[in-house]
Design an enzyme around this catalytic site. Structure first.
Site, PDB file in Angstrom:
ATOM      1  N   GLY A  72       3.323  -9.642  -2.671  1.00  7.84           N
ATOM      2  CA  GLY A  72       3.066  -9.163  -1.317  1.00  7.84           C
ATOM      3  C   GLY A  72       2.582  -7.738  -1.163  1.00  7.84           C
ATOM      4  O   GLY A  72       1.496  -7.503  -0.621  1.00  7.84           O
ATOM      5  N   LYS A 108      12.893  -2.076  -6.738  1.00  9.41           N
ATOM      6  CA  LYS A 108      14.078  -2.235  -7.587  1.00  9.41           C
ATOM      7  C   LYS A 108      13.810  -2.897  -8.924  1.00  9.41           C
ATOM      8  O   LYS A 108      13.005  -3.821  -9.018  1.00  9.41           O
ATOM      9  CB  LYS A 108      15.102  -3.077  -6.840  1.00  9.41           C
ATOM     10  CG  LYS A 108      15.615  -2.372  -5.596  1.00  9.41           C
ATOM     11  CD  LYS A 108      16.643  -3.204  -4.896  1.00  9.41           C
ATOM     12  CE  LYS A 108      17.310  -2.391  -3.795  1.00  9.41           C
ATOM     13  NZ  LYS A 108      18.216  -3.199  -3.011  1.00  9.41           N
ATOM     14  N   ARG A 161      -5.696 -17.152   4.451  1.00  9.26           N
ATOM     15  CA  ARG A 161      -5.214 -18.403   3.855  1.00  9.26           C
ATOM     16  C   ARG A 161      -6.040 -19.610   4.301  1.00  9.26           C
ATOM     17  O   ARG A 161      -6.209 -20.555   3.537  1.00  9.26           O
ATOM     18  CB  ARG A 161      -3.751 -18.620   4.219  1.00  9.26           C
ATOM     19  CG  ARG A 161      -2.864 -17.668   3.456  1.00  9.26           C
ATOM     20  CD  ARG A 161      -1.444 -17.797   3.904  1.00  9.26           C
ATOM     21  NE  ARG A 161      -0.562 -17.069   3.007  1.00  9.26           N
ATOM     22  CZ  ARG A 161       0.720 -16.857   3.253  1.00  9.26           C
ATOM     23  NH1 ARG A 161       1.262 -17.315   4.360  1.00  9.26           N
ATOM     24  NH2 ARG A 161       1.448 -16.194   2.400  1.00  9.26           N
ATOM     25  N   GLY A 203       5.879 -15.281  -3.780  1.00 11.54           N
ATOM     26  CA  GLY A 203       7.028 -15.775  -4.560  1.00 11.54           C
ATOM     27  C   GLY A 203       6.615 -16.753  -5.650  1.00 11.54           C
ATOM     28  O   GLY A 203       7.183 -16.744  -6.758  1.00 11.54           O
TER      29      GLY A 203
HETATM   30  P1  AMP Z   1       9.039  -4.692  -3.885  1.00  9.15           P
HETATM   31  O1  AMP Z   1       9.148  -5.610  -2.697  1.00  9.15           O
HETATM   32  O2  AMP Z   1      10.205  -4.719  -4.797  1.00  9.15           O
HETATM   33  O3  AMP Z   1       7.712  -4.855  -4.599  1.00  9.15           O
HETATM   34  O4  AMP Z   1       9.083  -3.224  -3.304  1.00  9.15           O
HETATM   35  C1  AMP Z   1       8.123  -2.724  -2.429  1.00  9.15           C
HETATM   36  C2  AMP Z   1       8.725  -1.556  -1.719  1.00  9.15           C
HETATM   37  O5  AMP Z   1       9.112  -0.573  -2.657  1.00  9.15           O
HETATM   38  C3  AMP Z   1       7.787  -0.873  -0.763  1.00  9.15           C
HETATM   39  O6  AMP Z   1       8.237  -1.075   0.535  1.00  9.15           O
HETATM   40  C4  AMP Z   1       7.878   0.587  -1.147  1.00  9.15           C
HETATM   41  O7  AMP Z   1       8.013   1.457  -0.053  1.00  9.15           O
HETATM   42  C5  AMP Z   1       9.132   0.660  -1.991  1.00  9.15           C
HETATM   43  N1  AMP Z   1       9.117   1.792  -2.923  1.00  9.15           N
HETATM   44  C6  AMP Z   1       8.124   2.126  -3.759  1.00  9.15           C
HETATM   45  N2  AMP Z   1       8.430   3.258  -4.426  1.00  9.15           N
HETATM   46  C7  AMP Z   1       9.637   3.653  -3.998  1.00  9.15           C
HETATM   47  C8  AMP Z   1      10.485   4.771  -4.312  1.00  9.15           C
HETATM   48  N3  AMP Z   1      10.115   5.685  -5.218  1.00  9.15           N
HETATM   49  N4  AMP Z   1      11.670   4.860  -3.685  1.00  9.15           N
HETATM   50  C9  AMP Z   1      12.039   3.915  -2.774  1.00  9.15           C
HETATM   51  N5  AMP Z   1      11.291   2.847  -2.442  1.00  9.15           N
HETATM   52  C10 AMP Z   1      10.099   2.727  -3.044  1.00  9.15           C
END
Ligand code: AMP
Length: 393
Positions: A351, A195, A32, A374
């Site tokens: 991130g 999610k 950064r 974000g």
């Molecule tokens: P996000 O912050 O929503 O982009 O999610 C990132 C996180 O999603 C990472 O820590 C991954 O380990 C998790 N992730 C990716 N694929 C899966 C999966 N199939 N089941 C559970 N967690 C997951």
């Protein structure tokens, strides 16, 4: 920036120097800070002086030594090749005197903005006090552009004719707009992460912009279940099955192709030492969970990305923190790098995908890696960011 002469001017620059520090206050990742150097150098070269303001960490109430920006002084001086002065407060007598004494070619770093609660409140008096320090305001902090804080937004009001984006913020806006507003087709978004719930508004907004959406990560299984598939004990948000159905329906109506992984790497527990196998994503046996995209999905995604002219990537394809489930994320990263080498424009942001391109040594093989987090996500949702509006308005 390029049309403005900073000669004899004191430039008050909002930078994002919220960098990680180890226990000895050494900077463990200075990306950064490096990203803000071109803006600072342009001003110094013009014969201006520079006043840097930033936040660091999340101080609770008032000054805390571990969040002091004094820990950054030597590192910034090394990167710039000039000494950096430090003011122990960002407003008031100390700051005003340090700013008044500043000569052309000099750099002053102010103490952490968030040592004053007024910063995050966007307080007008506090913003006015900040504005007294400079003749011109430059915002070069994309990471905080979605916050209507004093130093990112309100302070701009006090510089009606002398406010602008720094090079970094301008480049961030330019590359996101290149994806969202003037993309060469086909435009493919790669969406991963845990999610559906946290990505709904982005996916919904992207349905009006993109030709293809590649889905990976945990959110896959809410979509698969919505289509009637068997997902075993994979991560599913039952409350969002209807939303997933609606997204699939809307995509069809808008001519956007949503690509779910045909196969997945499944495990018998959430552990790097788990037993694993590959199966169709809609036929996962009971007791098994999908933790990465499978080889057939990787190949299909590779072909699609090779035919794409613009690519946006947000979120990992699997649990890439565990070695056993990182293959899909690395493969997608490599496919995007290959498509970029063939002439596609690729933007990576958010991130975990930024962490992934760094981990796999691909950061220099994609067109742009956003520092946004974000801010980038909100911009992709179609929100006008207050920090950007304050400069344009
Ligand atoms: P996000 O912050 O929503 O982009 O999610 C990132 C996180 O999603 C990472 O820590 C991954 O380990 C998790 N992730 C990716 N694929 C899966 C999966 N199939 N089941 C559970 N967690 C997951």
């Amino acid at each position: 920036m390029d049309n403005y002469s900073f000669s004899g001017k004191k430039a008050l620059i909002r930078v994002d120097f919220n960098v990680p520090l180890d226990d000895h206050f050494h900077i463990t990742d200075d990306t950064r800070i490096r990203a803000a150097i071109p803006t600072i150098q342009k001003i110094l070269k013009d014969g201006g002086s520079v006043i840097l303001m930033s936040h660091l960490g999340r101080p609770k109430s008032g000054p805390e030594d571990k969040f002091s920006l004094k820990h950054l002084v030597n590192h910034i001086a090394d990167l710039l090749g000039v000494p950096v002065l430090f003011a122990t407060d960002c407003v008031g007598e100390v700051a005003e005197k340090a700013a008044a004494d500043l000569k052309a070619g000099e750099v002053l770093l102010l103490e952490n903005l968030r040592f004053h609660k007024e910063e995050e409140k966007g307080d007008r008096d506090f913003s006015k006090k900040l504005s007294l320090l400079g003749d011109v305001y430059v915002n070069d902090a994309f990471g905080t552009a979605h916050r209507a804080h004093a130093s990112t937004t309100v302070v701009a009001d006090f510089f009606p004719n002398d406010k602008m984006f720094g090079y970094l913020l301008a480049a961030e806006i330019e590359s996101v707009d290149r994806v969202l507003k003037k993309a060469e087709r086909p435009l493919t978004a790669v969406m991963g992460g845990a999610k559906v719930s946290s990505k709904i508004s982005i996916i919904t907004h992207l349905l009006d912009k993109v030709d293809h959406i590649i889905i990976g990560g945990g959110m896959t299984f809410t979509f698969v279940k919505a289509q009637g598939g068997k997902v075993g004990s994979s991560l599913v948000e039952d409350d969002f099955i209807e939303t997933a159905k609606q997204i699939l329906k809307d995509a069809e109506a808008k001519g956007v192709k949503i690509h779910l992984p045909v196969d997945s790497v499944v495990a018998d527990r959430f552990d790097n030492a788990a037993n694993t196998k590959t199966c169709d994503s809609n036929a996962i046996p009971d007791g098994w969970m999908g933790l990465d995209v499978g080889p057939r999905a990787e190949a299909a995604y590779h072909d699609l990305l090779m035919d794409s002219r613009t690519i946006l990537w947000n979120g990992p394809m699997g649990v890439f923190e565990m070695e056993k489930f990182q293959h899909g994320t690395e493969a997608i990263g490599r496919s995007i790098a290959e498509a970029t080498a063939k002439g596609a424009f690729s933007l990576v942001g958010g991130g975990d995908s930024v962490a992934a391109v760094n981990q796999f040594g691909l950061a220099h093989k994609v067109s742009y890696v956003s520092t946004g987090g974000g801010a980038l996500l909100e911009y992709m949702e179609g929100t006008e960011l207050p920090g950007i509006a304050a400069i344009r308005g």
